[in-house]
Design an enzyme around this catalytic site. Structure first.
Site, PDB file in Angstrom:
ATOM      1  N   ARG A  23      38.107  45.553  36.107  1.00  0.00           N
ATOM      2  CA  ARG A  23      37.583  45.914  37.437  1.00  0.00           C
ATOM      3  C   ARG A  23      37.192  47.386  37.524  1.00  0.00           C
ATOM      4  O   ARG A  23      37.297  48.004  38.586  1.00  0.00           O
ATOM      5  CB  ARG A  23      38.590  45.586  38.544  1.00  0.00           C
ATOM      6  CG  ARG A  23      38.823  44.114  38.768  1.00  0.00           C
ATOM      7  CD  ARG A  23      37.815  43.549  39.762  1.00  0.00           C
ATOM      8  NE  ARG A  23      37.917  42.101  39.809  1.00  0.00           N
ATOM      9  CZ  ARG A  23      38.554  41.431  40.778  1.00  0.00           C
ATOM     10  NH1 ARG A  23      39.138  42.067  41.741  1.00  0.00           N
ATOM     11  NH2 ARG A  23      38.568  40.133  40.742  1.00  0.00           N
ATOM     12  N   ARG A  27      35.933  48.781  44.117  1.00  0.00           N
ATOM     13  CA  ARG A  27      36.009  49.459  45.414  1.00  0.00           C
ATOM     14  C   ARG A  27      36.760  50.783  45.419  1.00  0.00           C
ATOM     15  O   ARG A  27      36.663  51.540  46.380  1.00  0.00           O
ATOM     16  CB  ARG A  27      36.637  48.506  46.444  1.00  0.00           C
ATOM     17  CG  ARG A  27      35.675  47.424  46.890  1.00  0.00           C
ATOM     18  CD  ARG A  27      36.416  46.274  47.547  1.00  0.00           C
ATOM     19  NE  ARG A  27      37.230  45.591  46.548  1.00  0.00           N
ATOM     20  CZ  ARG A  27      37.987  44.527  46.815  1.00  0.00           C
ATOM     21  NH1 ARG A  27      38.055  44.046  48.035  1.00  0.00           N
ATOM     22  NH2 ARG A  27      38.677  43.955  45.859  1.00  0.00           N
ATOM     23  N   ARG A  36      27.301  48.788  46.919  1.00  0.00           N
ATOM     24  CA  ARG A  36      27.613  47.487  47.498  1.00  0.00           C
ATOM     25  C   ARG A  36      27.081  47.407  48.933  1.00  0.00           C
ATOM     26  O   ARG A  36      26.555  46.375  49.349  1.00  0.00           O
ATOM     27  CB  ARG A  36      29.116  47.249  47.477  1.00  0.00           C
ATOM     28  CG  ARG A  36      29.526  45.855  47.917  1.00  0.00           C
ATOM     29  CD  ARG A  36      31.010  45.723  47.699  1.00  0.00           C
ATOM     30  NE  ARG A  36      31.657  44.573  48.256  1.00  0.00           N
ATOM     31  CZ  ARG A  36      31.612  44.141  49.502  1.00  0.00           C
ATOM     32  NH1 ARG A  36      30.854  44.743  50.373  1.00  0.00           N
ATOM     33  NH2 ARG A  36      32.308  43.092  49.888  1.00  0.00           N
ATOM     34  N   ASP A  73      31.031  37.687  38.583  1.00  0.00           N
ATOM     35  CA  ASP A  73      32.324  37.134  38.991  1.00  0.00           C
ATOM     36  C   ASP A  73      32.532  35.787  38.317  1.00  0.00           C
ATOM     37  O   ASP A  73      31.559  35.072  38.055  1.00  0.00           O
ATOM     38  CB  ASP A  73      32.408  36.973  40.516  1.00  0.00           C
ATOM     39  CG  ASP A  73      33.853  36.810  40.958  1.00  0.00           C
ATOM     40  OD1 ASP A  73      34.522  37.837  41.139  1.00  0.00           O
ATOM     41  OD2 ASP A  73      34.308  35.662  41.074  1.00  0.00           O
ATOM     42  N   TYR A 150      40.363  27.326  41.538  1.00  0.00           N
ATOM     43  CA  TYR A 150      39.570  27.717  42.721  1.00  0.00           C
ATOM     44  C   TYR A 150      38.704  26.552  43.212  1.00  0.00           C
ATOM     45  O   TYR A 150      38.527  26.363  44.417  1.00  0.00           O
ATOM     46  CB  TYR A 150      38.689  28.934  42.403  1.00  0.00           C
ATOM     47  CG  TYR A 150      39.484  30.209  42.233  1.00  0.00           C
ATOM     48  CD1 TYR A 150      39.818  30.989  43.344  1.00  0.00           C
ATOM     49  CD2 TYR A 150      39.922  30.636  40.989  1.00  0.00           C
ATOM     50  CE1 TYR A 150      40.563  32.158  43.204  1.00  0.00           C
ATOM     51  CE2 TYR A 150      40.660  31.803  40.835  1.00  0.00           C
ATOM     52  CZ  TYR A 150      40.978  32.559  41.945  1.00  0.00           C
ATOM     53  OH  TYR A 150      41.724  33.697  41.809  1.00  0.00           O
TER      54      TYR A 150
HETATM   55  O1  CP3 Z   1      35.989  44.006  35.699  1.00  0.00           O
HETATM   56  C1  CP3 Z   1      34.860  44.324  36.143  1.00  0.00           C
HETATM   57  O2  CP3 Z   1      34.600  45.475  36.553  1.00  0.00           O
HETATM   58  C2  CP3 Z   1      33.739  43.295  36.085  1.00  0.00           C
HETATM   59  C3  CP3 Z   1      33.516  42.485  37.213  1.00  0.00           C
HETATM   60  C4  CP3 Z   1      34.523  41.425  37.633  1.00  0.00           C
HETATM   61  C5  CP3 Z   1      34.743  41.083  38.984  1.00  0.00           C
HETATM   62  N1  CP3 Z   1      35.549  39.991  39.027  1.00  0.00           N
HETATM   63  C6  CP3 Z   1      34.160  41.785  40.135  1.00  0.00           C
HETATM   64  C7  CP3 Z   1      34.753  41.598  41.466  1.00  0.00           C
HETATM   65  C8  CP3 Z   1      35.298  40.546  36.850  1.00  0.00           C
HETATM   66  C9  CP3 Z   1      35.498  40.511  35.351  1.00  0.00           C
HETATM   67  C10 CP3 Z   1      35.928  39.635  37.756  1.00  0.00           C
HETATM   68  C11 CP3 Z   1      36.786  38.526  37.320  1.00  0.00           C
HETATM   69  C12 CP3 Z   1      37.463  37.699  38.328  1.00  0.00           C
HETATM   70  N2  CP3 Z   1      37.017  37.315  39.551  1.00  0.00           N
HETATM   71  C13 CP3 Z   1      38.708  37.075  38.105  1.00  0.00           C
HETATM   72  C14 CP3 Z   1      39.508  37.140  36.833  1.00  0.00           C
HETATM   73  C15 CP3 Z   1      40.241  38.426  36.672  1.00  0.00           C
HETATM   74  C16 CP3 Z   1      41.362  38.640  37.621  1.00  0.00           C
HETATM   75  O3  CP3 Z   1      41.233  39.574  38.452  1.00  0.00           O
HETATM   76  O4  CP3 Z   1      42.372  37.928  37.526  1.00  0.00           O
HETATM   77  C17 CP3 Z   1      39.027  36.355  39.271  1.00  0.00           C
HETATM   78  C18 CP3 Z   1      40.290  35.544  39.504  1.00  0.00           C
HETATM   79  C19 CP3 Z   1      37.939  36.493  40.178  1.00  0.00           C
HETATM   80  C20 CP3 Z   1      37.778  35.864  41.510  1.00  0.00           C
HETATM   81  C21 CP3 Z   1      37.686  36.861  42.587  1.00  0.00           C
HETATM   82  N3  CP3 Z   1      36.618  37.720  42.768  1.00  0.00           N
HETATM   83  C22 CP3 Z   1      38.641  37.124  43.593  1.00  0.00           C
HETATM   84  C23 CP3 Z   1      39.967  36.403  43.747  1.00  0.00           C
HETATM   85  C24 CP3 Z   1      38.113  38.146  44.379  1.00  0.00           C
HETATM   86  C25 CP3 Z   1      38.703  38.700  45.667  1.00  0.00           C
HETATM   87  C26 CP3 Z   1      39.835  39.593  45.416  1.00  0.00           C
HETATM   88  C27 CP3 Z   1      39.399  41.015  45.581  1.00  0.00           C
HETATM   89  O5  CP3 Z   1      39.685  41.816  44.687  1.00  0.00           O
HETATM   90  O6  CP3 Z   1      38.816  41.297  46.636  1.00  0.00           O
HETATM   91  C28 CP3 Z   1      36.880  38.544  43.827  1.00  0.00           C
HETATM   92  C29 CP3 Z   1      35.994  39.613  44.316  1.00  0.00           C
HETATM   93  C30 CP3 Z   1      35.552  40.656  43.338  1.00  0.00           C
HETATM   94  N4  CP3 Z   1      35.147  40.426  42.050  1.00  0.00           N
HETATM   95  C31 CP3 Z   1      35.413  42.052  43.612  1.00  0.00           C
HETATM   96  C32 CP3 Z   1      34.910  42.642  42.439  1.00  0.00           C
HETATM   97  C33 CP3 Z   1      34.540  44.088  42.239  1.00  0.00           C
HETATM   98  C34 CP3 Z   1      35.693  42.701  44.927  1.00  0.00           C
HETATM   99  C35 CP3 Z   1      34.580  42.305  45.860  1.00  0.00           C
HETATM  100  C36 CP3 Z   1      34.047  43.389  46.772  1.00  0.00           C
HETATM  101  O7  CP3 Z   1      33.356  44.335  46.311  1.00  0.00           O
HETATM  102  O8  CP3 Z   1      34.282  43.233  47.962  1.00  0.00           O
END
Ligand code: CP3
Length: 344
Positions: A23, A27, A36, A73, A150
């Site tokens: 990540r 944010r 964003r 994602d 999911y």
């Molecule tokens: O790592 C990186 O920088 C690359 C991008 C990336 C994102 N999600 C961006 C993201 C990667 C590799 C993921 C993987 C992901 N997404 C996983 C597996 C890794 C882990 O964290 O266990 C999972 C389970 C998801 C599903 C997901 N996406 C959830 C549950 C959420 C909401 C939780 C949160 O952090 O808000 C997301 C949103 C998400 N994916 C964000 C980002 C940067 C935040 C969204 C935003 O900008 O509002």
């Protein structure tokens, strides 16, 4: 000269471990929040190749990480298979649910996923042009079990209860869903590799809730099927597997899955993992994300402990899970400086 991440993935022990962070585009960075906002919502950012490439590059410019991870994602695959997907601010993802065979049968055919996912491949192409020559580009997808949790529950769950209920109550439906996700994931990652991803990572965030035979059947086997298919089509493509909270199941995972690197969460100690997992190949990890919030001497000490424990084998430094939005960007700089200045 070969990129440091690729050398570690090939099994080389380096004097300084290469580093990137789960990540890393997110944010906690003001420049991410600005882009964003420009994109609108999170999914619009994922499907906008120019802006998705821009946020991928932001942490590379700021910190000089050794790898960039494609901004996308894991839930784009269910969406490409026909699920409805949206994000609720402050809560997380929501999807239409799959509870029976009719739901699995209603999914789009595997070939159709590219109609939705083409912008992601374009992001990869932009990045492979624009990244600095020493930076490795990592593509990724969710592992079938995690993605299925999911798709079945329609949201993130603490204990993955709905997915466990389907796998014990309607085995054939569950197995059919896992197969459909596995097929789609192979095609998705294969397209990322064709577009320029140099490594792929498979995120099994909820692997830890599978125990015993269920871990072998639903965390290991689908991941192995993906890795076998990718390596047959793209000989030599390195794969990082992340069966998060795998615990004892991390032992032997390189060999049983065919992964070049096993990523570790922070529930295992680096000493244990050096003795039991790194003996089979490269490991990635595993600093607790909270240090990016709390910082200070504890961050320095824990970082040094991890680099020291893994120094006699192939290692890629990373967190044990994603950095959180409340992290301080200064702490990320301190972690990188500590890794790069480490002397045993
Ligand atoms: O790592 C990186 O920088 C690359 C991008 C990336 C994102 N999600 C961006 C993201 C990667 C590799 C993921 C993987 C992901 N997404 C996983 C597996 C890794 C882990 O964290 O266990 C999972 C389970 C998801 C599903 C997901 N996406 C959830 C549950 C959420 C909401 C939780 C949160 O952090 O808000 C997301 C949103 C998400 N994916 C964000 C980002 C940067 C935040 C969204 C935003 O900008 O509002």
């Amino acid at each position: 000269m070969t990129k440091t991440i690729l050398r570690a993935l090939a099994g080389e022990t380096l004097p300084t471990p290469p580093i990137w962070m789960m990540r890393q585009a997110g944010r906690y960075l003001p420049e991410y929040r600005a882009t964003r906002a420009q994109a609108g919502d999170f999914l619009s950012l994922c499907y906008n190749p120019e802006l998705a490439a821009e946020v991928t590059l932001q942490p590379i410019r700021r910190y000089g990480f050794d790898a960039a991870i494609l901004f996308a994602d894991i839930l784009l695959v269910p969406q490409a298979l026909g699920a409805d997907l949206w994000f609720v601010t402050g809560e997380g993802p929501r999807l239409s649910t799959i509870t029976d065979q009719a739901g699995v049968d209603a999914l789009k055919p595997t070939d159709a996923i590219h109609d939705t996912l083409n912008p992601v491949y374009e992001t990869v192409r932009i990045l492979s042009r624009e990244l600095p020559p020493e930076t490795t580009l990592i593509g990724f997808a969710g592992a079938p079990w995690t993605v299925a949790t999911y798709m079945i529950a329609g949201r993130g769950t603490k204990d993955q209860g709905p997915a466990h209920a389907l796998r014990t109550g309607a085995l054939e439906v569950f197995d059919a869903l896992i197969d459909r996700i596995t097929d789609a994931t192979i095609e998705y990652l294969s397209m990322q590799i064709k577009a320029g991803a140099e490594v792929v990572k498979i995120f099994d965030s909820w692997a830890g809730s599978l125990k015993g035979d269920a871990f072998a059947k639903y965390a290991l086997a689908p991941t192995k099927r993906i890795i076998d298919a990718l390596k047959a089509r793209h000989p030599g493509i390195p794969v990082i597997a992340f069966p998060r909270e795998g615990g004892e199941n991390y032992i032997g995972f390189h060999k049983s899955s065919g992964a070049d690197c096993v990523a570790l969460d922070d529930s295992v100690t680096p000493e244990w993992a050096a003795a039991n997992v790194q003996t089979d190949g490269c490991v990635q990890g595993n600093l607790a994300s909270r240090h990016m919030v709390t910082g200070g001497q504890e961050l320095v000490d824990e970082t040094r402990k991890i680099v020291g424990a893994f120094k006699n084998g192939p290692h890629i430094f990373n967190l044990g899970h994603g950095i959180t939005p409340d992290a301080d960007p200064e702490n990320v700089a301190l972690m990188i400086e500590t890794v790069r200045n480490f002397k045993p």
